[in-house]
Design a protein around this motif. Structure first.
Motif, short mmCIF file in Angstrom:
data_model
loop_
_atom_site.label_atom_id
_atom_site.label_comp_id
_atom_site.label_asym_id
_atom_site.label_seq_id
_atom_site.Cartn_x
_atom_site.Cartn_y
_atom_site.Cartn_z
N GLU A 6 44.78 47.84 34.72
CA GLU A 6 44.59 46.56 35.39
C GLU A 6 44.81 45.40 34.43
OE1 GLU A 6 41.28 49.33 37.04
OE2 GLU A 6 42.19 48.87 35.09
N GLY A 9 42.42 39.64 35.03
CA GLY A 9 41.07 39.11 35.11
C GLY A 9 40.89 37.90 34.21
N TRP A 36 41.32 48.52 45.55
CA TRP A 36 40.58 47.74 44.57
C TRP A 36 39.09 47.84 44.89
CZ3 TRP A 36 42.50 45.51 40.24
CH2 TRP A 36 43.87 45.33 40.15
N ARG A 38 35.11 46.72 43.20
CA ARG A 38 34.47 45.83 42.25
C ARG A 38 33.00 46.20 42.10
NH1 ARG A 38 34.38 40.04 45.59
NH2 ARG A 38 32.75 40.61 47.12
N ARG A 45 28.90 49.61 43.50
CA ARG A 45 30.35 49.41 43.60
C ARG A 45 30.73 49.16 45.05
NH1 ARG A 45 33.42 54.20 41.10
NH2 ARG A 45 32.45 55.24 42.91
N VAL A 48 36.92 46.70 48.11
CA VAL A 48 37.27 45.40 48.67
C VAL A 48 38.60 45.39 49.42
CG1 VAL A 48 35.87 44.10 47.04
CG2 VAL A 48 38.24 44.60 46.48
N ASP A 90 31.99 36.51 43.78
CA ASP A 90 33.11 37.41 43.52
C ASP A 90 33.13 37.89 42.08
OD1 ASP A 90 35.14 35.27 45.58
OD2 ASP A 90 34.29 37.22 46.13
N TYR A 94 36.61 44.40 38.27
CA TYR A 94 37.48 44.88 39.33
C TYR A 94 38.30 46.06 38.80
CZ TYR A 94 36.46 40.88 42.29
OH TYR A 94 35.81 39.96 43.10
N SER A 95 38.29 47.14 39.56
CA SER A 95 39.01 48.35 39.17
C SER A 95 39.93 48.77 40.29
CB SER A 95 38.03 49.48 38.86
OG SER A 95 37.15 49.14 37.81
N CYS A 96 41.09 49.27 39.91
CA CYS A 96 41.97 49.84 40.91
C CYS A 96 41.84 51.35 40.89
CB CYS A 96 43.41 49.41 40.72
SG CYS A 96 44.20 50.03 39.23
N GLY A 116 39.38 48.76 34.52
CA GLY A 116 38.85 47.53 35.08
C GLY A 116 39.26 46.28 34.34
#
Length: 123
Positions: A6, A9, A36, A38, A45, A48, A90, A94-96, A116
């Motif tokens: 990722e 950010g 995604w 978060r 977790r 989103v 928000d 954030y992790s994919c 992340g």
């Protein structure tokens, strides 16, 4: 073994925008869910946004619906998260993730995870 990385950010003020990218190290079959997630400090977790590698409609959590947009570039093996109208809530890591053969977008269905990228929104 697919690897995910990722980027994007940052720390921004409320109302601003960010675009996160998640680059995969290889081909992602069309039936795999890409998503995604978060996680904020002290919170669970949250998933989103999700989209299938082969395309089709995206799904969003209620908390980001109308503000975030997930997209993918199959040629680049990359998934994006465009985040607009950002709010302090928000703020999170954030992790994919990419699913396994099941194609399930649930956390348990995700087979590959990135490390992340941190998003911090100030008021």
């Amino acid at each position: 073994q697919l690897q995910l990385a990722e980027s994007g950010g940052a720390s921004v003020q409320a109302g601003g925008s960010l675009r996160l990218s998640c680059a995969a190290s290889g081909y992602i079959p069309s039936t795999r869910c890409m998503g995604w997630f978060r996680q904020a400090p002290g919170k669970e977790r949250e998933g989103v946004a999700f989209i299938y590698s082969g395309g089709g409609g995206a799904t969003y959590s209620d908390s980001v619906q109308g503000r975030f947009t997930i997209s993918r570039d199959s040629a680049k093996n990359t998934v994006y998260l465009q985040m607009n109208s950002l709010k302090p809530e928000d703020t999170a890591m954030y992790s994919c993730a990419v699913s396994g053969y099941s194609g399930s977008c649930a956390p348990a269905g995700m087979q590959y995870w990135g490390k992340g990228t941190l998003v911090t929104i100030s008021s």
